[in-house]
Design an enzyme around this catalytic site. Structure first.
Site, PDB file in Angstrom:
ATOM      1  N   ALA A   1       0.807  -1.219   0.000  1.00 31.24           N
ATOM      2  CA  ALA A   1       0.000   0.000   0.000  1.00 31.24           C
ATOM      3  C   ALA A   1       0.841   1.270   0.000  1.00 31.24           C
ATOM      4  CB  ALA A   1      -0.936  -0.001   1.207  1.00 31.24           C
TER       5      ALA A   1
ATOM      6  N   PHE B   1      -7.232   1.525   2.524  1.00 28.91           N
ATOM      7  CA  PHE B   1      -8.680   1.447   2.801  1.00 28.91           C
ATOM      8  C   PHE B   1      -8.964   1.262   4.289  1.00 28.91           C
ATOM      9  CE2 PHE B   1      -7.568  -3.029   2.375  1.00 28.91           C
ATOM     10  CZ  PHE B   1      -8.303  -3.625   3.386  1.00 28.91           C
TER      11      PHE B   1
ATOM     12  N   ASP C   1      -4.879  -0.817  -7.985  1.00 27.54           N
ATOM     13  CA  ASP C   1      -5.199   0.428  -8.693  1.00 27.54           C
ATOM     14  C   ASP C   1      -4.719   0.497 -10.138  1.00 27.54           C
ATOM     15  OD1 ASP C   1      -2.356   1.053  -8.353  1.00 27.54           O
ATOM     16  OD2 ASP C   1      -2.886   1.581  -6.290  1.00 27.54           O
TER      17      ASP C   1
ATOM     18  N   HIS D   1      -3.979  -9.202  -5.542  1.00 29.93           N
ATOM     19  CA  HIS D   1      -5.341  -8.989  -5.064  1.00 29.93           C
ATOM     20  C   HIS D   1      -6.274  -8.485  -6.158  1.00 29.93           C
ATOM     21  CE1 HIS D   1      -3.278  -8.469  -0.910  1.00 29.93           C
ATOM     22  NE2 HIS D   1      -3.563  -9.727  -1.153  1.00 29.93           N
TER      23      HIS D   1
ATOM     24  N   CYS E   1     -24.878  -6.339 -15.594  1.00 32.09           N
ATOM     25  CA  CYS E   1     -24.253  -6.698 -16.865  1.00 32.09           C
ATOM     26  C   CYS E   1     -25.020  -6.136 -18.059  1.00 32.09           C
ATOM     27  CB  CYS E   1     -24.170  -8.211 -16.965  1.00 32.09           C
ATOM     28  SG  CYS E   1     -23.491  -8.825 -18.526  1.00 32.09           S
TER      29      CYS E   1
ATOM     30  N   CYS F   1     -26.401  -9.639 -19.928  1.00 34.32           N
ATOM     31  CA  CYS F   1     -27.430 -10.531 -19.385  1.00 34.32           C
ATOM     32  C   CYS F   1     -28.160  -9.975 -18.164  1.00 34.32           C
ATOM     33  CB  CYS F   1     -26.826 -11.896 -19.050  1.00 34.32           C
ATOM     34  SG  CYS F   1     -25.825 -11.898 -17.530  1.00 34.32           S
TER      35      CYS F   1
ATOM     36  N   ILE G   1       9.256   5.283  -0.492  1.00 36.79           N
ATOM     37  CA  ILE G   1       9.664   4.405  -1.589  1.00 36.79           C
ATOM     38  C   ILE G   1       9.919   5.170  -2.891  1.00 36.79           C
ATOM     39  CG2 ILE G   1       7.224   3.853  -2.061  1.00 36.79           C
ATOM     40  CD1 ILE G   1      10.104   1.392  -2.576  1.00 36.79           C
TER      41      ILE G   1
END
Length: 237
Positions: A21, A32, A99, A114, A144, A147, A226
């Protein structure tokens, strides 16, 4: 500090990056778990398979408010990794984030442990729907176009298994890497965190704001942002 990391990167053509994250927060995407609002349950429960199935409308409300950031842009970390891949040094990005910013920055080989908010599929017929379809749908629960079934984000919810093809691909890359750079993660979310155990080399580099349980096993620990670290380490390559 940067000089040592630069030297390691310069001398290797088999680097794998594993991020969490902290990579995305520098693009102003909050974790989150820090979601603010009048929620009756924990963020983890609101993003569980049980909640999705029993309270689909409320699930989507929380999901759209806290996991979708359409205006987010890649940051220095994303671009530095894409640069290393283009140079042939970085073999893969493995991410816990959903993301799609690594791909947006230019990375091609990305293992999304994930899943991704970018992809969405009908639970009945598997028809693909993009993110614009989900955010632009004028009812609480996206249906959808083909369908009429409920559309589910291609995101691994709590109580769901990880995609084993993706997970095994990540294991293979890590087990073959000369250098493993782990960034923006405290390595406490399993089974993703266990991937580090498959690394067989002696150049484990941890970049994180705060300690991790693997600090004692690393050859280099950098307590810093980072993006700043990777930008500086790849500046003159």
């Amino acid at each position: 500090m940067y000089e040592k990391l630069k030297k390691i990167i310069k001398e290797s053509n088999n680097i794998v990056f594993f991020g969490g994250a902290g990579v995305s927060t520098e693009s102003n995407i909050p974790d989150f778990r820090s979601a603010k609002g009048l929620y009756a349950h924990s963020p983890e429960y609101l993003l569980s398979r049980t909640y999705f199935e029993s309270n689909t409308e409320d699930f989507y409300k929380f999901y759209k408010e806290n996991l979708i950031f359409k205006d987010a842009q890649p940051n220095d970390a994303h671009y530095a990794l894409a640069k290393l891949e283009k140079m042939g040094k970085l073999k893969a990005v493995i991410t816990q984030n959903i993301d799609g910013l690594h791909q947006k920055a230019g990375s091609r080989k990305v293992y999304e442990l994930h899943g991704s908010v970018i992809r969405n599929y009908c639970m009945d017929c598997r028809e693909y729907h993009d993110l614009d379809y989900i955010t632009g749908f004028n009812e609480a629960v996206p249906r959808c176009r083909k369908c009429g079934g409920i559309v589910k984000p291609d995101v691994t919810l709590y109580e769901e298994m990880l995609d084993m093809e993706v997970f095994n691909g990540a294991i293979e890359c890590i087990s073959k890497a000369d250098v493993l750079i782990v960034g923006g993660t405290s390595l406490i979310v399993y089974p993703a965190a266990s991937l580090v155990d498959f690394y067989k080399g002696n150049k484990l580099i941890l970049i994180n704001k705060g300690a991790t349980s693997y600090d004692s096993k690393a050859s280099m620990v950098i307590d810093a942002r980072i993006g700043e670290v990777l930008k500086e380490a790849t500046r003159e390559l």
